[in-house]
Design an enzyme around this catalytic site. Sequence first.
Site, short mmCIF file in Angstrom:
data_model
loop_
_atom_site.label_atom_id
_atom_site.label_comp_id
_atom_site.label_asym_id
_atom_site.label_seq_id
_atom_site.Cartn_x
_atom_site.Cartn_y
_atom_site.Cartn_z
CG HIS A 20 -2.07 0.93 1.12
ND1 HIS A 20 -1.97 2.29 1.35
CD2 HIS A 20 -3.35 0.69 0.75
CE1 HIS A 20 -3.16 2.84 1.14
NE2 HIS A 20 -4.01 1.90 0.77
CG ASP A 33 -8.34 -4.31 -2.76
OD1 ASP A 33 -7.55 -3.35 -2.79
OD2 ASP A 33 -9.57 -4.20 -2.94
C1 SDX Z 1 -6.24 0.02 -2.84
O1 SDX Z 1 -4.54 4.58 -2.02
C2 SDX Z 1 -5.43 3.92 -1.38
O2 SDX Z 1 -5.80 4.25 -0.28
C3 SDX Z 1 -5.99 2.72 -2.15
C4 SDX Z 1 -6.99 1.88 -1.35
C5 SDX Z 1 -8.26 2.65 -1.08
O3 SDX Z 1 -8.98 2.28 -0.14
O4 SDX Z 1 -8.59 3.55 -1.88
O5 SDX Z 1 -6.42 1.46 -0.12
C6 SDX Z 1 -7.41 0.64 -2.15
O6 SDX Z 1 -6.00 0.35 -3.98
C7 SDX Z 1 -5.36 -0.94 -2.09
C8 SDX Z 1 -4.13 -1.43 -2.95
C9 SDX Z 1 -4.64 -2.55 -3.86
N1 SDX Z 1 -3.61 -2.90 -4.84
C10 SDX Z 1 -2.97 -4.11 -4.77
O7 SDX Z 1 -3.14 -4.95 -3.87
C11 SDX Z 1 -2.05 -4.38 -5.96
C12 SDX Z 1 -0.70 -4.93 -5.45
N2 SDX Z 1 -0.04 -3.82 -4.76
C13 SDX Z 1 0.95 -3.05 -5.50
O8 SDX Z 1 0.56 -2.83 -6.83
C14 SDX Z 1 1.44 -1.82 -4.72
O9 SDX Z 1 1.72 -2.25 -3.46
C15 SDX Z 1 0.56 -0.59 -4.64
C16 SDX Z 1 0.12 -0.10 -5.98
C17 SDX Z 1 -0.64 -0.86 -3.80
C18 SDX Z 1 1.40 0.51 -3.96
O10 SDX Z 1 2.41 0.82 -4.84
P1 SDX Z 1 3.49 1.98 -4.49
O11 SDX Z 1 3.15 2.68 -3.23
O12 SDX Z 1 3.67 2.81 -5.70
O13 SDX Z 1 4.77 1.16 -4.15
P2 SDX Z 1 5.77 0.63 -5.24
O14 SDX Z 1 5.02 0.09 -6.40
O15 SDX Z 1 6.80 1.69 -5.47
O16 SDX Z 1 6.43 -0.60 -4.47
C19 SDX Z 1 7.48 -0.38 -3.54
C20 SDX Z 1 8.34 -1.62 -3.66
C21 SDX Z 1 8.70 -1.95 -5.11
O17 SDX Z 1 9.95 -2.62 -5.07
P3 SDX Z 1 11.28 -1.70 -5.42
O18 SDX Z 1 11.02 -1.05 -6.76
O19 SDX Z 1 11.42 -0.72 -4.29
O20 SDX Z 1 12.41 -2.72 -5.46
O21 SDX Z 1 7.58 -2.76 -3.19
C22 SDX Z 1 7.38 -3.67 -4.25
C23 SDX Z 1 7.66 -2.93 -5.56
O22 SDX Z 1 8.14 -3.84 -6.54
N3 SDX Z 1 5.98 -4.09 -4.18
C24 SDX Z 1 5.54 -5.33 -4.34
C25 SDX Z 1 4.14 -5.26 -4.14
N4 SDX Z 1 3.79 -3.99 -3.90
C26 SDX Z 1 4.92 -3.27 -3.94
N5 SDX Z 1 6.18 -6.49 -4.63
C27 SDX Z 1 5.40 -7.61 -4.70
N6 SDX Z 1 4.07 -7.63 -4.52
C28 SDX Z 1 3.40 -6.47 -4.25
N7 SDX Z 1 2.08 -6.49 -4.06
#
Ligand code: SDX
Length: 431
Positions: free
Chosen positions: A308, A366
């Site tokens: 998140h 989720d």
């Molecule tokens: C919702 O914003 C809100 O409040 C949203 C929400 C709401 O109520 O409105 O809470 C609802 O959207 C919840 C999130 C649902 N999405 C998912 O579950 C999809 C999987 N999650 C990822 O796509 C990600 O965690 C996000 C999109 C939720 C957050 O992405 P960020 O904050 O942009 O973080 P990032 O992508 O920069 O990740 C940071 C690091 C990365 O590694 P590095 O580049 O630093 O090496 O963490 C890794 C990412 O690769 N990472 C994950 C991961 N999420 C982040 N690696 C594996 N699995 C994951 N799920």
Amino acid sequence: MTDSEKTATLSIGDKTYDLPIHSPTVGPDVIDIRKLYGTAGVFTYDPGFTSTAACDSAITYIDGEKGVLLHRGYPIDQLAEKSHYLEVCYLLLYGDLPSAAQLEDFEDRVTRHTMIHEQMMNFFRGFRRDAHPMAVMTGVVGAMSAFYHDSTDINDPWQREVASIRLIAKMPTIAAMAYKYTIGQPFVYPRNDLDHSANFLRMCFAVPAEEYEVNPILSRAMDRIFTLHADHEQNASTSTVRLASSSGANPFACIAAGIACLWGPAHGGANQACLEMLKQIGDPENIPEYIARAKDKNDPFRLMGFGHRVYKNTDPRATVLKQSADEVLDLLGVEDNKLLQTAKELERIALEDDYFIEKKLFPNVDFYSGIILEAMGFPTAMFTPIFALSRTVGWVSQWKEMIEDPGMKIGRPRQLYTGATMRDYVDIEKR
Ligand code: SDX
């Protein structure tokens, strides 16, 4: 926003600039850069808005480090346990918990707006039967602008109020109709003798051929899911609604923009993607392979339902939903639910893994919602529409707060330009 007593000093070359600092009632201070470009000729740079406060708001507060979520100061776990969705709607919209009389009046007003204009039925029939319900919701909600002209003037407080009630009231009806249309069953009209969640379950699962009794425990679980998804500060879809609304567009068009944004798998589409991932994993013994893929930089696979932008601790909504998953599956007598087993084992393994610990990737809202919704009989394609109908009150409340802010301006970000510098046109003969 409090008046700034503190300032931040920015040095660029031999010049320094004092920037006011504003303090919130709780949470991080903000550095006010509104005059930065005018005085220093530079922009700030923050793609994805990881360090940017785009507005003032008094509706929802999140402490990502502590896993705290407050709606008008009330903790989400207390609201999920003691309140119900329409009372939370009142709280988000008007700022305080209602008296019994205020709640009765509000619920009555919402109940009397649950039907949609009969001619809107035709919209559904223009879609293919295999259309994703989110495509239908985006189209039909946008089309509300063409049917409810008496609540599109955002400068009229009464029209804003009517539009707010109409959107909260009609979204479950539209979502249920989108579902019925895709399974080829007749639409079911709302009933005024049912509460919000019971009405939605009946509109989704009743058929003309027999009576439908709403199971009170499923209705309570549905209401809890609505409550847990109601609002969440300045997330992507809420920011979309705010930006669309800042141009003065009508509320129905702006909420349709929010629905479109929520659809993405990185946002509200994650509940559908998470359940599909759990089905793909199939059995807890396959989990290590998927954990390895999630950690592999060369593999675009991510663990859906994990991570998140704000929470760097467990999402408090996931904690409540995990309890609800157990309750609903017990009620339904769904023993040994493979999906729930796989989810719990995936959570256990992931939370012990250094990669997830280091990157603070915890289950989010989720992760468990899809398991409950599937157990209740919803197809995965209906998970995000249910998120959208729940979040409508958040979008509407944030929209209302922004429109009522006398300092509201149209949102217009700048950029770091990386394209070609000026050059003359080249005639085709010379290319
Ligand atoms: C919702 O914003 C809100 O409040 C949203 C929400 C709401 O109520 O409105 O809470 C609802 O959207 C919840 C999130 C649902 N999405 C998912 O579950 C999809 C999987 N999650 C990822 O796509 C990600 O965690 C996000 C999109 C939720 C957050 O992405 P960020 O904050 O942009 O973080 P990032 O992508 O920069 O990740 C940071 C690091 C990365 O590694 P590095 O580049 O630093 O090496 O963490 C890794 C990412 O690769 N990472 C994950 C991961 N999420 C982040 N690696 C594996 N699995 C994951 N799920």
